[in-house]
Design an enzyme around this catalytic site. Sequence first.
Site, mmCIF file in Angstrom:
data_model
loop_
_atom_site.group_PDB
_atom_site.id
_atom_site.type_symbol
_atom_site.label_atom_id
_atom_site.label_comp_id
_atom_site.label_asym_id
_atom_site.label_seq_id
_atom_site.Cartn_x
_atom_site.Cartn_y
_atom_site.Cartn_z
ATOM 1 C CD GLU A 89 -2.840 -0.983 2.403
ATOM 2 O OE1 GLU A 89 -4.040 -0.694 2.386
ATOM 3 O OE2 GLU A 89 -2.236 -1.339 3.436
ATOM 4 C CB CYS A 102 2.969 7.653 3.171
ATOM 5 S SG CYS A 102 3.396 6.617 4.564
ATOM 6 C CB CYS A 109 6.739 -4.870 9.329
ATOM 7 S SG CYS A 109 7.972 -3.984 10.308
ATOM 8 C CB CYS A 113 5.795 -1.816 16.835
ATOM 9 S SG CYS A 113 7.489 -1.352 16.436
ATOM 10 C CB CYS A 116 2.570 -1.131 14.266
ATOM 11 S SG CYS A 116 2.730 -0.756 12.501
ATOM 12 C CB CYS A 324 0.541 6.357 11.699
ATOM 13 S SG CYS A 324 1.081 7.931 11.099
HETATM 14 N N1 SAH Z 1 9.264 0.923 10.666
HETATM 15 C C1 SAH Z 1 9.391 2.340 10.590
HETATM 16 C C2 SAH Z 1 8.561 2.932 9.503
HETATM 17 C C3 SAH Z 1 7.076 2.842 9.726
HETATM 18 S S1 SAH Z 1 6.517 4.425 9.971
HETATM 19 C C4 SAH Z 1 9.112 2.959 11.951
HETATM 20 O O1 SAH Z 1 8.742 2.239 12.862
HETATM 21 O O2 SAH Z 1 9.327 4.137 12.126
HETATM 22 C C5 SAH Z 1 4.965 4.255 10.638
HETATM 23 C C6 SAH Z 1 4.778 5.131 11.861
HETATM 24 O O3 SAH Z 1 3.463 4.913 12.356
HETATM 25 C C7 SAH Z 1 5.737 4.752 12.975
HETATM 26 O O4 SAH Z 1 6.099 5.892 13.701
HETATM 27 C C8 SAH Z 1 4.865 3.848 13.794
HETATM 28 O O5 SAH Z 1 5.361 3.671 15.075
HETATM 29 C C9 SAH Z 1 3.551 4.571 13.730
HETATM 30 N N2 SAH Z 1 2.408 3.745 14.109
HETATM 31 C C10 SAH Z 1 2.308 2.412 14.091
HETATM 32 N N3 SAH Z 1 1.125 2.009 14.554
HETATM 33 C C11 SAH Z 1 0.432 3.122 14.887
HETATM 34 C C12 SAH Z 1 -0.864 3.365 15.411
HETATM 35 N N4 SAH Z 1 -1.706 2.364 15.696
HETATM 36 N N5 SAH Z 1 -1.231 4.646 15.619
HETATM 37 C C13 SAH Z 1 -0.409 5.664 15.316
HETATM 38 N N6 SAH Z 1 0.817 5.500 14.801
HETATM 39 C C14 SAH Z 1 1.248 4.244 14.595
#
Ligand code: SAH
Length: 332
Positions: A89, A102, A109, A113, A116, A324
């Site tokens: 996506e 984006c 992945c 986390c 996420c 995000c």
């Molecule tokens: N792997 C990299 C790139 C992904 S960026 C990273 O972790 O930075 C995606 C962003 O969205 C990251 O900052 C991630 O932590 C955030 N993110 C993930 N799940 C989310 C959620 N449920 N709500 C808000 N932000 C989230």
Amino acid sequence: MQDDKKLNILSLFPEEMDLSPAYRRKQVFSWLHQHTVQSFDEMTNLSKALRAELAERYALDLPRETERQASADGTQKILWRLTDGEMVETALMRYKHGVSVCLSTQAGCRMGCAFCASGAHGFSRDLSAGEMVSQALYCGESVNHVVLMGTGEPLDNFEQTVRFIRLISHPEGRGLSPRHISLSTCGNVPGILKLADSGLPVTLSVSLHAPDDETRSRLMPMNRKYPISMLMEACGKYFMKTGRRISYEYVIINGLNDSPGHARRLKALLRGKPAHINIIPCNPVAGKPFAPPGADAARRFMRELDGLRVTARRTLGSDIDAACGQLRSRKC
Ligand code: SAH
């Protein structure tokens, strides 16, 4: 079968193309990166014989757009099918200063986390630089900013990600300044140090999300390998090498990292550092118990950070799961 062996020409720099004389390589690169042609046949200033030769030698592997959703706020989400059937996506966001794309850097992945959606279906594979180029250039918009914040951990796919940044900023192609590119990482310390050495002045965005190891390790497995002290040291080196202020992302999650104590520790951690903090309310992800704090708690958290450079990120595209952490959760 033979197609599988052909290199995707979108992953190549002009100087890597097996083509002479040199100006032909520039023409081909410009057809791809400036005119976004869909086939070699559209390269009309090349002879038919040369176009056939190119098609013989290289593939022009364009992902197929299978779905495009538009959010009420103008954000779009594109679902692509890659040539091997993997789905990824891309989100397009409209701001006052132009369009940001984006991009995903991996299909799935492996960072795990807790909050996420990207890793919920596991990890399939790294994307090639050409697959990132097609998300940025073949999305139907002229983009001014690229953010590597879609599915995947860009520093876990370091070589292809750096190749992508060099391709998209190549002066014979799109010529996007690396200063208009943000790369987000969950804290891959060796990757941050390598990126600093690459000399590319991209904006480094660090997904911090907690100011202490106990909270952060609970949310982000990467922290068990590279705790906050190591991460901050790497960020310091990144700033020394590039002169670029670091952007720290902090997703506030109800009851987990949003207490006044967390805010005070965050302030102590970043005070005096060349840092910008982006506070993001946690977006709901299907099947996960994480929620954003109420408006009062969020305001209190922000107030504690007084004196730091802080912004609260607007949440775009949440009605189409393009906010995000929400990409790739439904279709794969
Ligand atoms: N792997 C990299 C790139 C992904 S960026 C990273 O972790 O930075 C995606 C962003 O969205 C990251 O900052 C991630 O932590 C955030 N993110 C993930 N799940 C989310 C959620 N449920 N709500 C808000 N932000 C989230």
